[in-house]
Motif scaffolding. Sequence first.
Motif, PDB file in Angstrom:
ATOM      1  N   SER A  33       0.842  -1.196   0.000  1.00  0.00           N
ATOM      2  CA  SER A  33       0.000   0.000   0.000  1.00  0.00           C
ATOM      3  C   SER A  33       0.878   1.246   0.000  1.00  0.00           C
ATOM      4  O   SER A  33       0.412   2.352  -0.242  1.00  0.00           O
ATOM      5  N   GLN A  34       2.182   1.059   0.254  1.00  0.00           N
ATOM      6  CA  GLN A  34       3.133   2.176   0.240  1.00  0.00           C
ATOM      7  C   GLN A  34       3.505   2.606  -1.178  1.00  0.00           C
ATOM      8  O   GLN A  34       4.041   3.682  -1.368  1.00  0.00           O
ATOM      9  N   THR A  35       3.259   1.743  -2.160  1.00  0.00           N
ATOM     10  CA  THR A  35       3.609   2.096  -3.536  1.00  0.00           C
ATOM     11  C   THR A  35       2.495   2.939  -4.134  1.00  0.00           C
ATOM     12  O   THR A  35       1.472   2.433  -4.573  1.00  0.00           O
ATOM     13  N   ALA A  44       8.876   6.658  -9.870  1.00  0.00           N
ATOM     14  CA  ALA A  44       7.894   6.001  -9.013  1.00  0.00           C
ATOM     15  C   ALA A  44       7.729   6.826  -7.745  1.00  0.00           C
ATOM     16  O   ALA A  44       8.602   7.611  -7.386  1.00  0.00           O
ATOM     17  N   VAL A  45       6.599   6.658  -7.066  1.00  0.00           N
ATOM     18  CA  VAL A  45       6.320   7.423  -5.848  1.00  0.00           C
ATOM     19  C   VAL A  45       5.980   6.462  -4.716  1.00  0.00           C
ATOM     20  O   VAL A  45       5.132   5.580  -4.878  1.00  0.00           O
ATOM     21  N   ILE A  46       6.663   6.622  -3.602  1.00  0.00           N
ATOM     22  CA  ILE A  46       6.431   5.791  -2.417  1.00  0.00           C
ATOM     23  C   ILE A  46       5.914   6.678  -1.298  1.00  0.00           C
ATOM     24  O   ILE A  46       6.444   7.766  -1.057  1.00  0.00           O
ATOM     25  N   VAL A 129       6.981  -8.155  -3.294  1.00  0.00           N
ATOM     26  CA  VAL A 129       7.761  -6.970  -3.621  1.00  0.00           C
ATOM     27  C   VAL A 129       7.183  -6.370  -4.900  1.00  0.00           C
ATOM     28  O   VAL A 129       6.742  -7.093  -5.790  1.00  0.00           O
ATOM     29  N   ASP A 130       7.151  -5.035  -4.986  1.00  0.00           N
ATOM     30  CA  ASP A 130       6.567  -4.361  -6.151  1.00  0.00           C
ATOM     31  C   ASP A 130       7.640  -3.931  -7.153  1.00  0.00           C
ATOM     32  O   ASP A 130       8.604  -3.269  -6.764  1.00  0.00           O
ATOM     33  N   LEU A 131       7.436  -4.259  -8.416  1.00  0.00           N
ATOM     34  CA  LEU A 131       8.282  -3.694  -9.477  1.00  0.00           C
ATOM     35  C   LEU A 131       7.765  -2.291  -9.767  1.00  0.00           C
ATOM     36  O   LEU A 131       6.619  -2.120 -10.191  1.00  0.00           O
ATOM     37  N   ILE A 132       8.592  -1.263  -9.511  1.00  0.00           N
ATOM     38  CA  ILE A 132       8.105   0.120  -9.620  1.00  0.00           C
ATOM     39  C   ILE A 132       8.784   0.928 -10.720  1.00  0.00           C
ATOM     40  O   ILE A 132       8.452   2.091 -10.919  1.00  0.00           O
ATOM     41  N   GLY A 133       9.742   0.342 -11.427  1.00  0.00           N
ATOM     42  CA  GLY A 133      10.374   1.126 -12.480  1.00  0.00           C
ATOM     43  C   GLY A 133      11.532   0.388 -13.103  1.00  0.00           C
ATOM     44  O   GLY A 133      11.824  -0.749 -12.753  1.00  0.00           O
ATOM     45  N   GLY A 134      12.181   1.065 -14.054  1.00  0.00           N
ATOM     46  CA  GLY A 134      13.325   0.459 -14.713  1.00  0.00           C
ATOM     47  C   GLY A 134      13.585   1.104 -16.040  1.00  0.00           C
ATOM     48  O   GLY A 134      12.988   2.129 -16.388  1.00  0.00           O
TER      49      GLY A 134
ATOM     50  N   THR B  53       8.669   9.525  -1.302  1.00  0.00           N
ATOM     51  CA  THR B  53       9.951   9.233  -1.922  1.00  0.00           C
ATOM     52  C   THR B  53       9.752   9.006  -3.417  1.00  0.00           C
ATOM     53  O   THR B  53       8.838   8.284  -3.821  1.00  0.00           O
ATOM     54  N   LEU B  54      10.597   9.628  -4.233  1.00  0.00           N
ATOM     55  CA  LEU B  54      10.556   9.457  -5.688  1.00  0.00           C
ATOM     56  C   LEU B  54      11.729   8.575  -6.093  1.00  0.00           C
ATOM     57  O   LEU B  54      12.841   8.750  -5.582  1.00  0.00           O
ATOM     58  N   VAL B  55      11.506   7.626  -6.992  1.00  0.00           N
ATOM     59  CA  VAL B  55      12.554   6.687  -7.402  1.00  0.00           C
ATOM     60  C   VAL B  55      12.581   6.585  -8.928  1.00  0.00           C
ATOM     61  O   VAL B  55      11.543   6.345  -9.549  1.00  0.00           O
ATOM     62  N   THR B  56      13.755   6.770  -9.508  1.00  0.00           N
ATOM     63  CA  THR B  56      13.871   6.661 -10.957  1.00  0.00           C
ATOM     64  C   THR B  56      15.229   6.077 -11.314  1.00  0.00           C
ATOM     65  O   THR B  56      16.178   6.199 -10.547  1.00  0.00           O
ATOM     66  N   THR B  57      15.327   5.436 -12.467  1.00  0.00           N
ATOM     67  CA  THR B  57      16.581   4.786 -12.835  1.00  0.00           C
ATOM     68  C   THR B  57      16.793   4.838 -14.341  1.00  0.00           C
ATOM     69  O   THR B  57      15.821   4.800 -15.111  1.00  0.00           O
TER      70      THR B  57
END
Lengths: 348, 348
Positions: A33-35, A44-46, A129-134, B53-57
């Motif tokens: 729920s944090q994603t 991505a935003v957490i 675990v959530d895949l949130i980007g790449g 938190t913002l995450v990017t790669t």
Amino acid sequence: MLEDKNQERTSLAELGEFGLINHLTKHFKLYSSQTAKGVGDDAAVIEASEKQTLVTTDLLVEGVHFDLSYMPLKHLGYKAVMVNLSDVYAMNGVAKQITVSIAVSNRFPLEALEELYAGIQLACDTYKVDLIGGDTTSSTKGMLISVTALGKANKEEVVYRNGAKPTDLIVVSGDLGGAYLGLQVLEREKQVFKVNPQSQPDLDRYTYIIERQLKPEARKDIPELLKELEVKPTSMIDISDGLSSEIMHICTQSKVGCKIYEEKIPLDPQVISTCEEFEIDSTMVALSGGEDYELLFTVSINDFDKIKGNPNLTVIGHITEENEGINLVTRANQELALKAQGWNSFNE
Amino acid sequence: MLEDKNQERTSLAELGEFGLINHLTKHFKLYSSQTAKGVGDDAAVIEASEKQTLVTTDLLVEGVHFDLSYMPLKHLGYKAVMVNLSDVYAMNGVAKQITVSIAVSNRFPLEALEELYAGIQLACDTYKVDLIGGDTTSSTKGMLISVTALGKANKEEVVYRNGAKPTDLIVVSGDLGGAYLGLQVLEREKQVFKVNPQSQPDLDRYTYIIERQLKPEARKDIPELLKELEVKPTSMIDISDGLSSEIMHICTQSKVGCKIYEEKIPLDPQVISTCEEFEIDSTMVALSGGEDYELLFTVSINDFDKIKGNPNLTVIGHITEENEGINLVTRANQELALKAQGWNSFNE
């Protein structure tokens, strides 16, 4: 595996970069729920949280870290995630999100990447675990996977490498040396196959150690178990480069010495029998083998009763004063100074 | 540059993996009080915070994203960080930490990696960002850099791609097309050099566009400026693949159409003169060039007075209903449907 002439081959250029990312990630579920936002924006935003955030990253390179002639792509995807989650668990945290970037040459069709992502998805589903980007791009040669894992822990729960104190007990989860030996078996079969491509390898006797190499599991259960037992380790690290290298990290960063007892190092019977077959020393394999992704940690001697007899945990030694050095006590009761024989990719 | 015979060459194997990471990262400062633990444990640790938190790669691959024959390693390190920070600013956030993983073949001596990390460090110092982790490994061919950036923003400040509404104004920071044209000049000089290695290129006329290619700056100042002006964009994205591709992302995700006015697209005089010299259309370059790392965003028409006349911002069009499509209004007042001509690494 990629040479099967009957399989479908869709070229990556047909989809384009955005089409490819969408295609590969569309079946992934979000567990936390944090994603707040996963794949599909600039970042991505957490959600905000009262816990600390743990961040770790690892790079796997074809021809250096893996060999696709015996590593199925699905297993590779799974393992690339495990390697990173293991680092989060080694901080006594809970893994929450990952990003996955890949660079692949044109020799890989879409179907190969689907296999890879099936392994990543299995890891995400199994470990919640959530895949949130790449990022997905072409390479001039081979395949490369870069994974970053994010985790959470309460500030007072985080365990660093630098907290070990003299008299602390040294504990290891599971057993050691299997992953390295599994690799030796696979390398041998590869050579046999080169000489005789018709040969059908009988790998039944090596199931456990091959699985340790091809499909390692990160020890998500150990931070959970320690919480249940009300034990907070004084230091912790995951065993990626071999017991010897890892205990040296703990001792150096904690400014202490240690004694590890050879007879206490946990070995699976298949590790012992395969060492005999290969005529290599099982202690050496456990000390320098690497890739077991077990956890190595230290606990106060006052916590001994809490961990005693737990089938997941083995006490293999204790911490000493720094000036006593980092030593292995052999079965013959000799003390040997340990050296880091961990894996160094630049020595190839 | 790497071919200078007088320079020192220290092989990477001499240092080993841990020695290398320590050597490359020891001079980095930590800027954020939020960074509880940087390089040196299984994972980095970031303090709890009330912000999201913002995450990017992003992944940069030699021979695909950069050419070391004209890209100095220090610039490459700088650019690899910029590419990622840009994504954090495109969420209207503040960049705080990065991890950097590199894979390099044995052809690179330690001194080359020191140059690369000097660029990474300059980026960290300039943008007040902490290097908190990474991985360093060998590759079988060439160099690859994988950066992950972490940022922070209050929940109510985060700007996604999907909030644009009909009548919103479309705004772009800075000017467009320079980075692409800089690359064209560098490619031309590379060809000239191949034919005549003694030639000394006169690049004075191209200083701005070459700098846009080799040393782009992420627009950290734009989220700060918008806060000052009390403007919250309804959508935002960074321009990495070209204006055309980025406005299509905003329109698709926001389920709207748009009109972009050709005559409004901001171009530097050097872009215009170099386009004339190369006999290419400057609008095409701005639409499809990419790598400018400017920000493209939409604001409510009610905010027009707040942004009007700001030298950093140019209104280039407005959002329409979805069924009106995604269109360019030419100088001749013709409407053309835009197509994504963004960069696709799999089409090489």
